[in-house]
Design a protein around this motif. Structure first.
Motif, PDB file in Angstrom:
ATOM      1  N   ARG A 241      13.338-163.209   6.263  1.00 19.71           N
ATOM      2  CA  ARG A 241      13.395-162.697   7.627  1.00 19.71           C
ATOM      3  C   ARG A 241      14.261-163.548   8.554  1.00 19.71           C
TER       4      ARG A 241
ATOM      5  N   THR B  82      15.449-165.228  -1.649  1.00 15.46           N
ATOM      6  CA  THR B  82      14.580-164.055  -1.554  1.00 15.46           C
ATOM      7  C   THR B  82      15.131-163.128  -0.480  1.00 15.46           C
TER       8      THR B  82
ATOM      9  N   ASN C  22      12.391-170.903   1.924  1.00 22.15           N
ATOM     10  CA  ASN C  22      11.013-170.507   2.203  1.00 22.15           C
ATOM     11  C   ASN C  22      10.720-169.142   1.618  1.00 22.15           C
ATOM     12  N   GLY C  23       9.654-169.044   0.847  1.00 19.41           N
ATOM     13  CA  GLY C  23       9.300-167.786   0.206  1.00 19.41           C
ATOM     14  C   GLY C  23       8.487-166.875   1.109  1.00 19.41           C
ATOM     15  N   GLY C  24       7.962-165.813   0.517  1.00 19.22           N
ATOM     16  CA  GLY C  24       7.168-164.842   1.249  1.00 19.22           C
ATOM     17  C   GLY C  24       8.006-163.992   2.184  1.00 19.22           C
ATOM     18  N   ASP C  25       7.322-163.246   3.045  1.00 22.09           N
ATOM     19  CA  ASP C  25       8.031-162.405   4.010  1.00 22.09           C
ATOM     20  C   ASP C  25       7.491-162.604   5.423  1.00 22.09           C
TER      21      ASP C  25
ATOM     22  N   ASP D 190      10.809-168.079  -4.827  1.00 25.05           N
ATOM     23  CA  ASP D 190       9.782-167.033  -4.781  1.00 25.05           C
ATOM     24  C   ASP D 190      10.328-165.739  -5.400  1.00 25.05           C
TER      25      ASP D 190
ATOM     26  N   SER E  85       9.949-167.119   6.877  1.00 25.96           N
ATOM     27  CA  SER E  85      10.524-166.947   5.540  1.00 25.96           C
ATOM     28  C   SER E  85      12.037-166.800   5.601  1.00 25.96           C
ATOM     29  N   TYR E  86      12.675-167.160   4.497  1.00 20.30           N
ATOM     30  CA  TYR E  86      14.123-166.957   4.384  1.00 20.30           C
ATOM     31  C   TYR E  86      14.453-165.469   4.471  1.00 20.30           C
TER      32      TYR E  86
ATOM     33  N   THR F 238       8.273-162.369  -4.552  1.00 16.26           N
ATOM     34  CA  THR F 238       8.656-161.654  -3.337  1.00 16.26           C
ATOM     35  C   THR F 238      10.002-160.954  -3.532  1.00 16.26           C
TER      36      THR F 238
END
Length: 259
Positions: A26, A72, A16-19, A120, A23-24, A123
């Motif tokens: 976090r 990420t 999983n992208g993003g923050d 991602d 997400s990965y 990110t």
């Protein structure tokens, strides 16, 4: 990109992208723990096995490192930093023995961050450390195939990535197959043929992986692979992660039945 189309031989399921909260970046503290635990092993391996003269680092002043399955978040940066610090320490030791000084060789580091095409990377690069001591590049594509030119990488690293096989074995999702993995979302170990199907897929994948890396590593280059394993007499379904998969699978079945 590699010399082959990675979509031709593997399924792509990036983290999983993003923050955000799902997400990965976090939700990868366990993976960070593996990186931290491996730090001393990496230091020892580089101190014992890295051959400065064979790699000709004192003349090229270039060290190329690849992190395969970087995903990420910051875990990959900690892994890279551990390797750079270990290489610098080995270079200083080499200098003290050959030139009677404790200076490093002044290496320039080129770091290749690899993951699936759908990873991602935006990110990832936005979360770079404030102070970083290397040139960075993204290399999209499956590591179950060639990614780099022959004899170009000095150090290969992969942590918590090779446990993901390239694809789900066809037999386990075929209702007419004796290896059909009925009602389970993972290799539950409830049928020998299911185990055989996953085992065969892993053996084929790891052979492909190692063949590609053998071509890409320079002579005298090193590779560090970190992945979980089980004793021969322990099934995945008997472990904590296996029981977690059982619960997750049950929830998914309940959700599907309500649709």
């Amino acid at each position: 990109m590699g010399t082959e189309d990675p979509t031709a031989f593997s399924e792509s399921h990036p983290m999983n992208g993003g923050d955000g909260v799902l997400s990965y970046a976090r939700n990868s503290w366990a993976q960070r723990g593996a990186v931290d635990s491996a730090k001393q092993m990496i230091q020892q391996a580089i101190a014992d096995l890295l051959d400065i003269e064979k790699l000709k680092l004192e003349s090229s002043h270039k060290f190329q490192l690849a992190d395969l399955g970087c995903a990420t978040g910051t875990n990959t940066f900690f892994a890279v930093q551990n390797i750079i610090e270990a290489v610098d320490a080995k270079c200083k030791l080499y200098s003290s023995k050959h030139w009677n000084n404790s200076q490093s060789l002044g290496l320039e580091y080129q770091i290749f961050f690899n993951d699936h095409v759908g990873n991602d990377f935006n990110t990832l690069f936005r979360s770079f450390p404030v102070l970083w001591q290397y040139f960075a590049a993204a290399v999209p594509g499956s590591f179950y195939g060639r990614l780099f030119p022959k004899r170009s990488i000095h150090f290969m690293h992969s942590s918590n990535a090779l446990n993901w096989i390239s694809r789900v074995p066809k037999e386990v999702v075929d209702i007419n197959s004796p290896a059909w993995n009925e009602g389970s979302i993972y290799c539950s170990g409830t049928a020998n043929k299911v185990l055989d199907a996953y085992s065969t897929q892993f053996k084929n994948d790891i052979e492909t992986f190692l063949d590609a890396r053998a071509q890409e590593l320079v002579g005298g280059g090193l590779m560090m692979l970190i992945l979980a394993g089980l004793p021969d007499d322990v099934l995945l379904c008997q472990t904590l992660i296996g029981k977690s998969y059982d619960i997750l699978g049950s929830c998914l079945v309940d959700m599907a039945n309500k649709v």
